[in-house]
Scaffold this motif. Structure first.
Motif, PDB file in Angstrom:
ATOM      1  N   UNK A  78       0.180 -10.571   1.129  1.00 33.75           N
ATOM      2  CA  UNK A  78      -0.492  -9.270   1.024  1.00 33.75           C
ATOM      3  C   UNK A  78      -0.803  -8.936  -0.432  1.00 33.75           C
ATOM      4  N   UNK A  79      -0.047  -9.488  -1.360  1.00 34.50           N
ATOM      5  CA  UNK A  79      -0.293  -9.193  -2.780  1.00 34.50           C
ATOM      6  C   UNK A  79      -1.645  -9.736  -3.257  1.00 34.50           C
ATOM      7  N   UNK A  80      -2.203 -10.730  -2.555  1.00 40.02           N
ATOM      8  CA  UNK A  80      -3.502 -11.314  -2.906  1.00 40.02           C
ATOM      9  C   UNK A  80      -4.652 -10.748  -2.063  1.00 40.02           C
ATOM     10  N   UNK A  81      -4.348  -9.761  -1.235  1.00 42.52           N
ATOM     11  CA  UNK A  81      -5.303  -9.258  -0.253  1.00 42.52           C
ATOM     12  C   UNK A  81      -6.032  -8.018  -0.753  1.00 42.52           C
ATOM     13  N   UNK A  82      -7.285  -7.847  -0.306  1.00 47.46           N
ATOM     14  CA  UNK A  82      -8.059  -6.651  -0.624  1.00 47.46           C
ATOM     15  C   UNK A  82      -7.461  -5.403   0.030  1.00 47.46           C
ATOM     16  N   UNK A  83      -6.740  -5.583   1.129  1.00 43.11           N
ATOM     17  CA  UNK A  83      -6.143  -4.481   1.872  1.00 43.11           C
ATOM     18  C   UNK A  83      -4.637  -4.438   1.661  1.00 43.11           C
ATOM     19  N   UNK A  84      -4.044  -3.304   1.936  1.00 40.07           N
ATOM     20  CA  UNK A  84      -2.590  -3.198   1.976  1.00 40.07           C
ATOM     21  C   UNK A  84      -2.170  -3.292   3.435  1.00 40.07           C
ATOM     22  N   UNK A  85      -0.913  -3.617   3.723  1.00 46.66           N
ATOM     23  CA  UNK A  85      -0.475  -3.663   5.129  1.00 46.66           C
ATOM     24  C   UNK A  85      -0.680  -2.329   5.846  1.00 46.66           C
ATOM     25  N   UNK A  86      -0.526  -1.217   5.128  1.00 49.72           N
ATOM     26  CA  UNK A  86      -0.680   0.095   5.747  1.00 49.72           C
ATOM     27  C   UNK A  86      -2.129   0.334   6.181  1.00 49.72           C
ATOM     28  N   UNK A  87      -3.079  -0.005   5.287  1.00 43.64           N
ATOM     29  CA  UNK A  87      -4.494   0.160   5.629  1.00 43.64           C
ATOM     30  C   UNK A  87      -4.865  -0.797   6.758  1.00 43.64           C
ATOM     31  N   UNK A  88      -4.389  -2.034   6.672  1.00 40.56           N
ATOM     32  CA  UNK A  88      -4.705  -3.033   7.695  1.00 40.56           C
ATOM     33  C   UNK A  88      -4.194  -2.608   9.068  1.00 40.56           C
ATOM     34  N   UNK A  89      -2.987  -2.040   9.127  1.00 44.82           N
ATOM     35  CA  UNK A  89      -2.439  -1.637  10.421  1.00 44.82           C
ATOM     36  C   UNK A  89      -3.219  -0.481  11.028  1.00 44.82           C
ATOM     37  N   UNK A  90      -3.856   0.341  10.210  1.00 44.36           N
ATOM     38  CA  UNK A  90      -4.666   1.441  10.756  1.00 44.36           C
ATOM     39  C   UNK A  90      -5.999   0.924  11.299  1.00 44.36           C
TER      40      UNK A  90
END
Length: 93
Positions: A78-90
């Motif tokens: 997730x540290x290399x991702x454009x999204x955060x886990x919180x945004x992705x889960x929404x």
């Protein structure tokens, strides 16, 4: 001309990953979203994924299921991702 369609009972198909699921490569950081999937005639699963890496000149890829792993909220990629886990889960329906 009349055509008769015979509806054969389709086998239940199970997939390793759902459409819209967040995955990454098992050997390197490649946070991605599953966009499509197909099964070869030999039964191997191939997934079409959209890369969510911060910098990636090639966003769309086809990858064998054996090379992918699901991304949990605490996955280090997730540290290399454009999204955060919180945004992705929404975003997941």
């Amino acid at each position: 001309m009349n055509a008769i369609a015979i509806v054969a009972e389709q086998p239940v198909v199970s997939w390793r990953f759902r459409l819209g699921e967040f995955v990454t490569h098992r050997d390197q950081s490649l946070p991605s979203l599953v966009m499509g999937r197909v099964r070869t005639t030999k039964g191997r699963e191939i997934y079409g994924v959209r890369s969510l890496m911060d910098v990636d000149p090639c966003r769309d890829r086809m990858i064998l299921a054996d090379s992918l792993v699901a991304m949990a909220d605490d996955h280090p990629d997730w540290s290399d991702c454009l999204l955060t886990p919180e945004i992705a889960s929404s975003l997941v329906v």
